[in-house]
Design an enzyme around this catalytic site. Structure first.
Site, PDB file in Angstrom:
ATOM      1  N   GLU A  49       0.841  -1.189   0.000  1.00  0.00           N
ATOM      2  CA  GLU A  49       0.000   0.000   0.000  1.00  0.00           C
ATOM      3  C   GLU A  49       0.876   1.239   0.000  1.00  0.00           C
ATOM      4  O   GLU A  49       2.012   1.203   0.445  1.00  0.00           O
ATOM      5  CB  GLU A  49      -0.889   0.033   1.246  1.00  0.00           C
ATOM      6  N   HIS A 102      -0.979   3.782   8.942  1.00  0.00           N
ATOM      7  CA  HIS A 102      -2.123   2.880   8.875  1.00  0.00           C
ATOM      8  C   HIS A 102      -1.747   1.649   9.684  1.00  0.00           C
ATOM      9  O   HIS A 102      -0.906   0.859   9.252  1.00  0.00           O
ATOM     10  CB  HIS A 102      -2.428   2.506   7.426  1.00  0.00           C
TER      11      HIS A 102
END
Length: 129
Positions: A49, A102
Protein backbone atom coordinates in the site's frame (compact mmCIF):
# COMPACT_ATOMS: atom_id res chain seq x y z
CA UNK A 1 -15.58 20.58 -4.13
CA UNK A 2 -14.44 22.00 -0.79
CA UNK A 3 -11.31 20.40 0.67
CA UNK A 4 -8.97 21.14 3.51
CA UNK A 5 -5.46 22.43 2.86
CA UNK A 6 -4.09 18.90 3.41
CA UNK A 7 -5.62 15.46 3.13
CA UNK A 8 -3.83 12.22 3.96
CA UNK A 9 -4.88 9.18 1.96
CA UNK A 10 -4.21 5.63 3.13
CA UNK A 11 -4.50 2.16 1.60
CA UNK A 12 -3.64 3.13 -1.97
CA UNK A 13 -3.38 -0.27 -3.65
CA UNK A 14 -2.64 0.60 -7.24
CA UNK A 15 0.35 -1.08 -8.83
CA UNK A 16 -0.55 0.57 -12.17
CA UNK A 17 0.13 4.03 -10.73
CA UNK A 18 -3.03 5.51 -12.26
CA UNK A 19 -5.32 6.01 -9.25
CA UNK A 20 -3.62 9.02 -7.66
CA UNK A 21 -3.27 11.01 -10.92
CA UNK A 22 -6.95 10.27 -11.66
CA UNK A 23 -7.97 11.42 -8.19
CA UNK A 24 -5.90 14.58 -8.58
CA UNK A 25 -7.59 15.34 -11.90
CA UNK A 26 -11.01 14.87 -10.30
CA UNK A 27 -10.12 17.10 -7.35
CA UNK A 28 -8.77 19.84 -9.61
CA UNK A 29 -11.67 19.60 -12.10
CA UNK A 30 -13.34 22.56 -10.36
CA UNK A 31 -10.28 24.77 -10.91
CA UNK A 32 -8.57 23.93 -7.61
CA UNK A 33 -4.77 23.78 -7.47
CA UNK A 34 -3.99 20.61 -5.52
CA UNK A 35 -0.84 18.54 -5.83
CA UNK A 36 0.14 15.32 -4.12
CA UNK A 37 3.13 13.43 -2.86
CA UNK A 38 3.12 9.70 -2.38
CA UNK A 39 5.12 7.20 -0.40
CA UNK A 40 6.77 4.15 -1.80
CA UNK A 41 4.71 0.94 -1.79
CA UNK A 42 4.84 -0.37 1.77
CA UNK A 43 3.94 -3.55 3.63
CA UNK A 44 5.22 -6.83 4.97
CA UNK A 45 3.28 -9.01 2.57
CA UNK A 46 2.80 -9.06 -1.19
CA UNK A 47 -0.17 -6.71 -0.70
CA UNK A 48 1.62 -3.34 -0.74
CA UNK A 49 0.00 0.00 0.00
CA UNK A 50 0.97 3.62 -0.45
CA UNK A 51 0.13 6.77 1.42
CA UNK A 52 -0.43 10.13 -0.21
CA UNK A 53 -0.84 13.71 0.92
CA UNK A 54 -2.99 15.91 -1.27
CA UNK A 55 -2.44 19.59 -0.56
CA UNK A 56 -3.80 22.88 -1.82
CA UNK A 57 -0.86 24.67 -3.45
CA UNK A 58 -2.64 28.01 -3.16
CA UNK A 59 -2.54 27.79 0.66
CA UNK A 60 0.33 25.46 1.63
CA UNK A 61 3.67 24.30 0.29
CA UNK A 62 5.87 21.29 0.90
CA UNK A 63 8.97 22.70 2.61
CA UNK A 64 11.41 19.78 2.34
CA UNK A 65 11.50 16.27 0.90
CA UNK A 66 9.01 13.81 2.34
CA UNK A 67 10.29 10.72 4.15
CA UNK A 68 9.19 7.22 4.99
CA UNK A 69 10.20 6.23 8.51
CA UNK A 70 12.95 3.63 8.05
CA UNK A 71 12.75 1.97 11.47
CA UNK A 72 15.81 1.02 13.48
CA UNK A 73 18.07 -1.61 11.90
CA UNK A 74 16.89 -5.11 12.74
CA UNK A 75 13.41 -4.04 13.88
CA UNK A 76 10.00 -4.07 12.20
CA UNK A 77 7.60 -2.13 14.45
CA UNK A 78 5.08 -1.24 11.69
CA UNK A 79 3.21 -3.24 9.07
CA UNK A 80 3.42 -0.12 6.90
CA UNK A 81 6.01 2.44 7.97
CA UNK A 82 4.70 5.95 8.71
CA UNK A 83 4.98 8.62 6.01
CA UNK A 84 6.26 12.04 7.10
CA UNK A 85 5.94 15.37 5.28
CA UNK A 86 6.61 19.01 6.26
CA UNK A 87 4.33 21.82 5.07
CA UNK A 88 4.14 25.57 5.55
CA UNK A 89 1.31 28.04 5.06
CA UNK A 90 1.83 30.20 1.98
CA UNK A 91 2.43 33.78 3.04
CA UNK A 92 2.18 32.88 6.69
CA UNK A 93 4.26 31.70 9.59
CA UNK A 94 2.59 28.38 10.35
CA UNK A 95 4.62 25.22 9.70
CA UNK A 96 3.64 21.65 10.48
CA UNK A 97 5.09 18.18 10.03
CA UNK A 98 2.48 15.55 9.33
CA UNK A 99 2.86 11.86 10.08
CA UNK A 100 0.36 9.35 8.70
CA UNK A 101 0.29 5.68 9.68
CA UNK A 102 -2.12 2.88 8.88
CA UNK A 103 -1.98 0.42 11.73
CA UNK A 104 -2.86 -3.24 11.61
CA UNK A 105 -5.91 -3.87 13.85
CA UNK A 106 -4.24 -6.91 15.41
CA UNK A 107 -1.15 -4.89 16.35
CA UNK A 108 -2.56 -1.37 16.69
CA UNK A 109 -1.55 -0.95 20.33
CA UNK A 110 2.05 -1.91 19.64
CA UNK A 111 2.23 0.24 16.51
CA UNK A 112 0.73 3.28 18.28
CA UNK A 113 3.13 2.80 21.18
CA UNK A 114 6.03 2.88 18.67
CA UNK A 115 5.03 6.28 17.26
CA UNK A 116 7.17 8.17 19.80
CA UNK A 117 10.29 7.07 17.90
CA UNK A 118 8.73 8.28 14.65
CA UNK A 119 8.21 11.73 16.20
CA UNK A 120 11.87 11.72 17.31
CA UNK A 121 12.88 10.71 13.78
CA UNK A 122 10.80 13.56 12.29
CA UNK A 123 12.35 16.04 14.70
CA UNK A 124 15.78 14.81 13.62
CA UNK A 125 15.19 15.28 9.89
CA UNK A 126 13.18 18.51 10.30
CA UNK A 127 14.98 20.16 13.25
CA UNK A 128 13.32 23.54 12.75
CA UNK A 129 9.97 21.98 13.68
Amino acid sequence: MLWAAYVAVQEVRDSSGTALPALLAAVNADGSDYAYIESERLGRTSSKEEYAYFYDQSTVALTAPDATYPGPEGTDPFHRQPFVAPFTACGGTFDAVYIVVHTDPDEATEEIDALDVVVKYARGIYPAE
